[in-house]
Scaffold this active site. Structure first.
Site, PDB file in Angstrom:
ATOM      1  N   GLN A 100       0.842  -1.190   0.000  1.00  0.00           N
ATOM      2  CA  GLN A 100       0.000   0.000   0.000  1.00  0.00           C
ATOM      3  C   GLN A 100       0.875   1.237   0.000  1.00  0.00           C
ATOM      4  O   GLN A 100       1.715   1.419   0.888  1.00  0.00           O
ATOM      5  CB  GLN A 100      -0.926   0.041   1.216  1.00  0.00           C
ATOM      6  CG  GLN A 100      -1.836   1.265   1.196  1.00  0.00           C
ATOM      7  CD  GLN A 100      -2.705   1.383   2.428  1.00  0.00           C
ATOM      8  OE1 GLN A 100      -2.883   0.419   3.159  1.00  0.00           O
ATOM      9  NE2 GLN A 100      -3.241   2.574   2.671  1.00  0.00           N
ATOM     10  N   CYS A 106      -6.469   1.813   2.249  1.00  0.00           N
ATOM     11  CA  CYS A 106      -6.449   0.500   2.899  1.00  0.00           C
ATOM     12  C   CYS A 106      -7.761  -0.248   2.720  1.00  0.00           C
ATOM     13  O   CYS A 106      -7.774  -1.482   2.692  1.00  0.00           O
ATOM     14  CB  CYS A 106      -6.087   0.623   4.378  1.00  0.00           C
ATOM     15  SG  CYS A 106      -7.151   1.726   5.329  1.00  0.00           S
ATOM     16  N   HIS A 177      -7.567   1.639  10.321  1.00  0.00           N
ATOM     17  CA  HIS A 177      -6.920   0.931   9.225  1.00  0.00           C
ATOM     18  C   HIS A 177      -7.626  -0.390   8.955  1.00  0.00           C
ATOM     19  O   HIS A 177      -8.095  -1.059   9.882  1.00  0.00           O
ATOM     20  CB  HIS A 177      -5.449   0.673   9.583  1.00  0.00           C
ATOM     21  CG  HIS A 177      -4.667  -0.001   8.498  1.00  0.00           C
ATOM     22  ND1 HIS A 177      -4.367   0.615   7.303  1.00  0.00           N
ATOM     23  CD2 HIS A 177      -4.115  -1.245   8.423  1.00  0.00           C
ATOM     24  CE1 HIS A 177      -3.659  -0.205   6.546  1.00  0.00           C
ATOM     25  NE2 HIS A 177      -3.499  -1.345   7.200  1.00  0.00           N
ATOM     26  N   ASP A 207      -2.043  -7.385   4.623  1.00  0.00           N
ATOM     27  CA  ASP A 207      -2.076  -5.953   4.931  1.00  0.00           C
ATOM     28  C   ASP A 207      -0.953  -5.300   4.134  1.00  0.00           C
ATOM     29  O   ASP A 207       0.222  -5.662   4.280  1.00  0.00           O
ATOM     30  CB  ASP A 207      -1.871  -5.748   6.432  1.00  0.00           C
ATOM     31  CG  ASP A 207      -1.942  -4.287   6.864  1.00  0.00           C
ATOM     32  OD1 ASP A 207      -1.815  -3.400   5.999  1.00  0.00           O
ATOM     33  OD2 ASP A 207      -2.114  -4.028   8.071  1.00  0.00           O
TER      34      ASP A 207
END
Length: 255
Positions: A100, A106, A177, A207
């Site tokens: 990311q 996100c 997040h 993630d």
């Protein structure tokens, strides 16, 4: 939440934070190319077995929204450093993961990770099908660059993020997040074409802010195992109530 990019000329962000809402996420997914009869998102109302039992099965992925705290950031940096230095159990190489690099992207990252790594059907020539085709053989960093330079998902994200809001927020900073959990067979099952049983499944966290896909241990009951991990690792270490979990479930929305 994320670091770095501020160019807004294409997909570079910062983007409007996405709401943790199953209708919003399903709308995003369908616009991106999910065949609506195949899957939908729905709320997980709690971590107790009775509440988990209300979730439509099969659950293909779980998206978690959580508060970023100083304690979490310290733990994240330490764990990433340890994995980089010492490694971790091997992770299925066919999993799709990307870095990311866009602020507030996100939510879209969690959606891409959940959808691409689940056995759902996408419409031919849809945005997500095109993205998979272009990005499948790229590195996680190259995939991030593709996301930065195409307005494809930025437009879908903006439409979903602004849906239901009377005005776009002027302050785009957030301390919340999204991350994503999926299950995958322990290597080298998929590479060798070996039949996979539940005993050979692993719980994986995806993630884009992390060092890579992270193995979270044996996965015997996907939803129960995610709930146990979230309770012990995320919820137990903060007094914040800003948590939300949403499941990607098979079949059309029951509503």
């Amino acid at each position: 939440m994320s670091e770095t990019k501020t160019d807004t000329s294409s997909g570079g962000g910062p983007w409007i934070p996405l709401e943790s809402n199953p209708e919003v996420l399903t709308k995003w997914a369908v616009k991106a190319g999910l065949v609506e009869s195949q899957a939908h998102f729905e709320d997980i109302y709690g971590l107790d077995p009775e509440l988990l039992g209300m979730v439509t099965q099969p659950v293909k992925a779980v998206i978690l929204l959580f508060p970023i705290t100083d304690a979490y950031e310290q733990k994240r940096r330490e764990e990433d450093a340890r994995i980089t230095a010492e490694g971790q159990p091997p992770v299925d190489s066919t999993l799709f993961w990307m870095k990311q690099t866009i602020s507030n992207a996100c939510g879209t990252m969690a959606l891409l990770h959940s959808l691409i790594n689940s056995d759902v059907t996408f419409a031919p020539e849809s945005p997500i099908e095109k993205f998979i085709d272009v990005a499948k053989d790229k590195t996680p960093e190259e995939r991030a660059k593709i996301l930065e330079t195409t307005p494809l998902f930025a437009d879908i994200h903006a439409d979903a993020a602004s849906g239901g809001q009377t005005a776009v927020p002027t302050n785009l900073d957030t301390d919340l997040h999204f991350t994503c959990f999926v299950q995958a067979p322990a290597p080298p099952a998929r590479d060798n074409g070996t039949p996979v049983t539940q005993e050979g499944m692993r719980l994986i966290e995806l993630d884009g802010r992390r060092v890579g896909p992270i193995d979270r241990g044996q996965c015997n009951d996907f939803l129960q195992d995610v709930a146990k991990f979230v309770r012990n690792t995320y919820v137990a270490h903060t007094a914040s109530m800003h948590f939300s979990m949403i499941a990607l479930c098979g079949g059309p929305s029951p509503e």
